[in-house]
Design a protein around this motif. Structure first.
Motif, PDB file in Angstrom:
ATOM      1  N   SER A  21       0.840  -1.208   0.000  1.00  0.00           N
ATOM      2  CA  SER A  21       0.000   0.000   0.000  1.00  0.00           C
ATOM      3  C   SER A  21       0.870   1.252   0.000  1.00  0.00           C
ATOM      4  CB  SER A  21      -0.876   0.008   1.261  1.00  0.00           C
ATOM      5  OG  SER A  21      -0.040   0.171   2.412  1.00  0.00           O
ATOM      6  N   PRO A  43      -6.225   4.897   3.105  1.00  0.00           N
ATOM      7  CA  PRO A  43      -6.098   3.522   2.585  1.00  0.00           C
ATOM      8  C   PRO A  43      -7.142   3.178   1.523  1.00  0.00           C
ATOM      9  CG  PRO A  43      -5.836   3.563   4.965  1.00  0.00           C
ATOM     10  CD  PRO A  43      -6.291   4.931   4.573  1.00  0.00           C
ATOM     11  N   LYS A  46      -5.686   4.308  -1.614  1.00  0.00           N
ATOM     12  CA  LYS A  46      -4.551   3.446  -1.966  1.00  0.00           C
ATOM     13  C   LYS A  46      -5.069   2.173  -2.634  1.00  0.00           C
ATOM     14  CE  LYS A  46      -1.606   4.818   1.977  1.00  0.00           C
ATOM     15  NZ  LYS A  46      -0.981   4.323   3.241  1.00  0.00           N
ATOM     16  N   VAL A  63      -3.214  -6.577  -1.720  1.00  0.00           N
ATOM     17  CA  VAL A  63      -2.472  -5.414  -1.247  1.00  0.00           C
ATOM     18  C   VAL A  63      -2.061  -5.634   0.200  1.00  0.00           C
ATOM     19  CG1 VAL A  63      -2.543  -2.908  -0.910  1.00  0.00           C
ATOM     20  CG2 VAL A  63      -3.935  -3.971  -2.718  1.00  0.00           C
ATOM     21  N   LEU A  65      -0.951  -4.262   3.823  1.00  0.00           N
ATOM     22  CA  LEU A  65      -1.156  -3.042   4.613  1.00  0.00           C
ATOM     23  C   LEU A  65      -0.017  -2.878   5.607  1.00  0.00           C
ATOM     24  CD1 LEU A  65      -4.982  -3.163   5.526  1.00  0.00           C
ATOM     25  CD2 LEU A  65      -3.869  -2.194   3.480  1.00  0.00           C
ATOM     26  N   ASP A  70      -1.792   2.513   7.508  1.00  0.00           N
ATOM     27  CA  ASP A  70      -3.113   2.205   6.925  1.00  0.00           C
ATOM     28  C   ASP A  70      -4.180   2.050   8.001  1.00  0.00           C
ATOM     29  OD1 ASP A  70      -1.206   0.242   4.665  1.00  0.00           O
ATOM     30  OD2 ASP A  70      -2.194   2.173   4.217  1.00  0.00           O
TER      31      ASP A  70
END
Ligand code: LRH
Ligand code: MN
Length: 389
Positions: A21, A43, A46, A63, A65, A70
């Protein structure tokens, strides 16, 4: 020679590389972080950018984190948002390297109160995994010392082992702990998890759901990373990769950009053991920073670089290689590998994409989408995401 193209296409069509991220936020060096227009502010944005990479490559389905970068109110809601975008929340990365209390370390700090604080954060990361449905907790510790005598090297290992055991005990049966090592930086004399051997030894003590992460930028220059890959694979302790590349230190440049031959040699060891696909249990992740280049195209290019190295590795004529190795034909064996490495696999990958209904040229397709201009126009105000360092 067996035609390995059908097998290679089948594997390439199912390959999935996890995006970090933090690659979509602003990043830089101690000298400067150059902000870029259109960078996500949270986030959710993202994930939207990551979804673009998945949309055009078809090989970036999740993805990773990083907590607290995030941090959100409702992680289950964030996971739902990801699913709506056709991506999944993957690895949860802890962060015990940015709090003032961690100047002398976090899980290895001499003061038990500080260690407790660090453990509480790691346990909170497992709570987040429960909410997002993630299976992997990735632990990288900046812990170390800068001067000889600063602290007890063995004492810090005792503290580390104690904390790791507590976190391991908290994991659910379907969850893993991935321990990442790094030679140096930000510590410059000792690093408490400096190399694969230290990470491997701690994982052995913890149990089968503790595995080692290889970040390709975390080794001394000249380290033969594919040897580490082959060794840990043989031991069943290779949990994952943080792919990137470097010319000097932990440069976090695009994977394959600095040394595509090294990436090929690594993918060759993985192809030989047929552990490229997600079901192998190896978490293939990018861990990069696009300090000066546009971030979404940077991620797309990185996924394509991994795909190209993988395609070449899958085309290695294993029968000819084995025969040459058995015959002690040094040049013959090396030539088998170099033939695969010197194969232009871009047409093959374009075919795989077309068969998946994707544009054969992901970068051109993304550029033509107008998404980059849209986010520049829409994302005005608020504070851009970054490392918050
Ligand atoms: C440490 C590291 C680690 C992450 C960070 C973003 O250098 O590789 O994997 O936590 O980068
Ligand atoms: Mn890493």
């Amino acid at each position: 020679m067996t035609d390995r193209t059908p097998y290679a296409k089948q594997v390439l069509a199912a390959q999935s590389i996890e995006m970090p991220s933090w690659a979509f936020g602003n990043s830089g060096t101690r000298f400067k972080v150059f902000a870029q227009q259109g960078v996500p502010r949270d986030p959710y944005e993202k994930l939207a950018d990551a979804a673009q990479v998945q949309r055009y490559t078809g090989a970036a389905g999740s993805v990773a984190l990083h907590i607290p970068w995030d941090k959100v109110e409702d992680y289950a809601d964030l996971a739902r948002h990801a699913a709506e975008l056709n991506v999944r929340i993957g690895t949860i990365n802890s962060n015990t390297f940015q709090d003032d209390d961690y100047m002398l370390g976090s899980v290895c700090h001499p003061d038990a109160k500080i260690r407790r604080k660090a453990v509480e954060h790691l346990l909170e990361c497992v709570d987040i995994m429960d909410a997002t449905g993630s299976t992997d907790l990735k632990l990288w510790f900046a812990d170390g010392t800068n001067y000889p005598g600063q602290d007890s090297i063995a004492g810090r290992q005792d503290r580390l082992a104690e904390v790791l055991a507590e976190v391991y005990a908290r994991l659910g049966d379907h969850q893993r702990l991935l321990l990442e090592y790094k030679l140096f930086e930000p510590s410059f004399y000792t690093t408490d998890v400096p190399d694969w051997g230290t990470a491997y030894a701690h994982c052995l003590k913890l149990g089968p759901r503790a595995q080692v992460v290889i970040d390709t930028g975390h080794h001394a220059p000249g380290t033969n990373i594919e040897f580490i890959v082959a060794f840990l694979l043989r031991e069943g302790r290779l949990g994952g990769f943080d792919f990137n590349s470097r010319f000097y230190a932990d440069d976090d440049l695009m994977v394959g950009a600095a040394d595509p031959f090294q990436l090929f040699r690594i993918m060759h060891e993985l192809a030989l053991r047929e552990v490229i696909l997600p079901e192998s249990g190896i978490a293939y992740m990018l861990d990069q920073c696009h300090n000066i280049e546009p971030k979404i195209p940077g991620q797309i290019r990185s996924i394509m670089n991994v795909q190209e190295a993988t395609a070449k590795a899958l085309l290695v004529d294993r029968d000819a290689l084995e025969a040459a190795q058995q015959a002690g034909d040094v040049l013959g064996a090396n030539a088998v590998l170099m033939d695969a490495y010197n194969t232009d696999v871009r047409p093959l990958l374009a075919e795989v994409r077309a068969e998946q209904g994707l544009d054969p040229d992901p970068l051109a397709a993304y550029a033509a989408s107008g998404y980059a201009d849209r986010i520049k126009a829409d994302r005005v105000g608020g504070s851009q995401a970054g490392w918050g360092a």
